[in-house]
Design an enzyme around this catalytic site. Structure first.
Site, PDB file in Angstrom:
ATOM      1  N   LYS A  87       0.846  -1.206   0.000  1.00  0.00           N
ATOM      2  CA  LYS A  87       0.000   0.000   0.000  1.00  0.00           C
ATOM      3  C   LYS A  87       0.874   1.246   0.000  1.00  0.00           C
ATOM      4  O   LYS A  87       1.703   1.435   0.884  1.00  0.00           O
ATOM      5  CB  LYS A  87      -0.914  -0.016   1.225  1.00  0.00           C
ATOM      6  CG  LYS A  87      -1.730   1.264   1.422  1.00  0.00           C
ATOM      7  CD  LYS A  87      -2.516   1.224   2.729  1.00  0.00           C
ATOM      8  CE  LYS A  87      -3.125   2.570   3.066  1.00  0.00           C
ATOM      9  NZ  LYS A  87      -3.824   2.567   4.365  1.00  0.00           N
ATOM     10  N   ASP A  92      -2.250  10.288   4.433  1.00  0.00           N
ATOM     11  CA  ASP A  92      -3.678   9.993   4.530  1.00  0.00           C
ATOM     12  C   ASP A  92      -4.367  10.962   5.487  1.00  0.00           C
ATOM     13  O   ASP A  92      -4.253  10.839   6.700  1.00  0.00           O
ATOM     14  CB  ASP A  92      -3.893   8.552   5.005  1.00  0.00           C
ATOM     15  CG  ASP A  92      -5.369   8.177   5.059  1.00  0.00           C
ATOM     16  OD1 ASP A  92      -6.179   8.873   4.403  1.00  0.00           O
ATOM     17  OD2 ASP A  92      -5.701   7.196   5.732  1.00  0.00           O
ATOM     18  N   LYS A  99      -9.801  12.789   9.157  1.00  0.00           N
ATOM     19  CA  LYS A  99      -9.304  12.337  10.452  1.00  0.00           C
ATOM     20  C   LYS A  99      -9.188  13.520  11.407  1.00  0.00           C
ATOM     21  O   LYS A  99      -9.159  14.679  10.977  1.00  0.00           O
ATOM     22  CB  LYS A  99      -7.917  11.702  10.295  1.00  0.00           C
ATOM     23  CG  LYS A  99      -7.841  10.436   9.474  1.00  0.00           C
ATOM     24  CD  LYS A  99      -6.394   9.972   9.355  1.00  0.00           C
ATOM     25  CE  LYS A  99      -6.227   8.747   8.484  1.00  0.00           C
ATOM     26  NZ  LYS A  99      -6.766   7.542   9.110  1.00  0.00           N
ATOM     27  N   ASP A 110       1.685   5.974   6.124  1.00  0.00           N
ATOM     28  CA  ASP A 110       0.669   5.138   5.487  1.00  0.00           C
ATOM     29  C   ASP A 110       1.174   4.491   4.200  1.00  0.00           C
ATOM     30  O   ASP A 110       0.440   3.740   3.562  1.00  0.00           O
ATOM     31  CB  ASP A 110      -0.598   5.953   5.212  1.00  0.00           C
ATOM     32  CG  ASP A 110      -1.864   5.125   5.339  1.00  0.00           C
ATOM     33  OD1 ASP A 110      -1.818   4.056   5.988  1.00  0.00           O
ATOM     34  OD2 ASP A 110      -2.905   5.521   4.781  1.00  0.00           O
ATOM     35  N   ASP A 169     -11.966   7.354   4.175  1.00  0.00           N
ATOM     36  CA  ASP A 169     -10.760   7.007   4.927  1.00  0.00           C
ATOM     37  C   ASP A 169     -10.432   5.520   4.802  1.00  0.00           C
ATOM     38  O   ASP A 169      -9.392   5.071   5.282  1.00  0.00           O
ATOM     39  CB  ASP A 169     -10.934   7.393   6.399  1.00  0.00           C
ATOM     40  CG  ASP A 169      -9.610   7.417   7.149  1.00  0.00           C
ATOM     41  OD1 ASP A 169      -8.552   7.540   6.500  1.00  0.00           O
ATOM     42  OD2 ASP A 169      -9.624   7.316   8.386  1.00  0.00           O
ATOM     43  N   GLU A 171      -9.407   4.107   2.204  1.00  0.00           N
ATOM     44  CA  GLU A 171      -8.855   4.305   0.860  1.00  0.00           C
ATOM     45  C   GLU A 171      -7.808   3.260   0.486  1.00  0.00           C
ATOM     46  O   GLU A 171      -7.612   2.962  -0.686  1.00  0.00           O
ATOM     47  CB  GLU A 171      -8.267   5.710   0.738  1.00  0.00           C
ATOM     48  CG  GLU A 171      -6.835   5.894   1.216  1.00  0.00           C
ATOM     49  CD  GLU A 171      -6.627   5.587   2.698  1.00  0.00           C
ATOM     50  OE1 GLU A 171      -5.538   5.089   3.049  1.00  0.00           O
ATOM     51  OE2 GLU A 171      -7.546   5.836   3.501  1.00  0.00           O
ATOM     52  N   ARG A 173      -7.730   0.047   0.877  1.00  0.00           N
ATOM     53  CA  ARG A 173      -8.313  -1.126   0.204  1.00  0.00           C
ATOM     54  C   ARG A 173      -8.745  -0.804  -1.222  1.00  0.00           C
ATOM     55  O   ARG A 173      -8.803  -1.689  -2.069  1.00  0.00           O
ATOM     56  CB  ARG A 173      -9.470  -1.674   1.028  1.00  0.00           C
ATOM     57  CG  ARG A 173     -10.697  -0.800   1.111  1.00  0.00           C
ATOM     58  CD  ARG A 173     -11.583  -1.155   2.270  1.00  0.00           C
ATOM     59  NE  ARG A 173     -10.956  -0.831   3.548  1.00  0.00           N
ATOM     60  CZ  ARG A 173     -11.502  -1.093   4.733  1.00  0.00           C
ATOM     61  NH1 ARG A 173     -12.679  -1.675   4.810  1.00  0.00           N
ATOM     62  NH2 ARG A 173     -10.870  -0.772   5.843  1.00  0.00           N
TER      63      ARG A 173
END
Length: 320
Positions: A87, A92, A99, A110, A169, A171, A173
């Site tokens: 990933k 993020d 967030k 991330d 959030d 994102e 996946r």
């Protein structure tokens, strides 16, 4: 050296390591190690109809990238390639599902999954292991600006499935799904993805382990778990029961990008399963990739979780 490389990349803030800058570092590392690197730009991603990556990228001023790295020595053991997917969310914010400030302060990490698979192929190439290894890294950041994708949007993914977005959030996946779907083109023997994917995994096992699940042969999953104990990058196996798939059924699309408030790490895994058609293992390192206060020999900041683990697994895998 591969561990240090991984830590340095993860510790780098977004202001000095955007997706375009990361791509240049990937090119340099690959060239130094004799790794083949193909970097695809936004127009190619659009041509491949990778709706998940494109949706997450809509709020960013930087373009997305899709990186494919290959280590293929003259002699190798496996008949079909082993594929690692990491990933690569450079930062993020949560997108429109924003967030809190406290939840955002470590989100430069991330992209830890991408750095881990880059570190793994770096170690494999440096030590010239006899394995055909492919690494796939989808890259973008997740921001609320511009024409950012929104809760309620329905996105057509690379494999043709439609996903109802309930939380921007979730994102990671979305970009992993497109990468997993694309991996089918390589007719892989086994695919392993690694990602800072869910707060649920962190809540379940904390900083001392990562969550693992998948559809691969139990022998391969157990080999990976054994490698985790050998390298002190321990894994806890979660179930992949079909019962959990009910939580991501959608009234408007093929599936939702989040389930309910419970078993979030598992429903994320079940989401990813829809985009696989080969033996597959998923590793969620949300709690173990970055330690703001430090943890033993791993020190403060990035831990490079996954590099030692995957390298040890590969050494066992090719000797089996």
């Amino acid at each position: 050296n591969a561990v240090f490389q991984t830590k340095s990349l993860v510790n780098e803030p977004i202001i000095s390591l955007s997706a375009p800058q990361y791509v240049e570092k990937i090119k340099t590392i690959a060239a130094e190690k004799g790794i083949s690197a193909t970097i695809y730009d936004k127009s190619w991603i659009e041509s491949q109809a990778m709706g998940g990556i494109l949706a997450v990228n809509k709020g960013s001023i930087d373009p997305p990238y899709f990186c494919v790295l290959e280590w293929k020595p003259e002699t190798y053991i496996n008949q079909k390639p082993l594929v690692l997917i990491g990933k690569g969310i450079m930062y993020d914010t949560g997108g429109l599902s924003l967030k809190t400030s406290a939840g955002m302060e470590t989100m430069k990490a991330d992209m830890s999954g991408s750095a881990a698979v880059l570190g793994t192929i770096t170690a494999v190439a440096t030590n010239k292991l006899p394995i055909h290894l492919l690494v796939i890294i989808p890259l973008t950041d997740n921001r609320p600006g511009g024409n950012a994708y929104a809760p309620g949007d329905i996105i057509k993914m690379h494999n043709g499935l439609f996903v109802e977005v309930l939380n921007t959030d979730a994102e990671g996946r979305m970009i992993l799904a497109d990468a997993l779907s694309y991996a089918k083109n390589f007719d892989p023997e086994l695919v392993i993805d690694i990602a800072t994917l869910t707060g649920s995994a962190n809540a379940a096992v904390g900083e001392h382990a990562a969550v693992v699940m998948g559809t691969a042969a139990e022998m391969d999953i157990q080999t990976l778990i054994n490698s985790g104990f050998e390298t002190f990058e321990r894994l806890v196996q979660f179930p992949m029961w079909d019962d959990y798939a009910d939580q991501i059924k959608s009234d408007f699309a093929d599936l939702k990008n989040v389930g309910g408030p419970l078993a979030g790490a598992i429903t994320a895994g079940k989401f990813l399963e829809y985009f696989t058609s080969y033996p597959w293992i998923h590793i969620d390192i949300a709690g173990s990739a970055y330690h703001p206060k430090g943890s033993g020999y791993k020190g403060k900041g990035a831990t490079a979780m996954g590099v030692r683990l995957l390298y040890s697994f590969i050494k066992t895998y090719i000797s089996a």
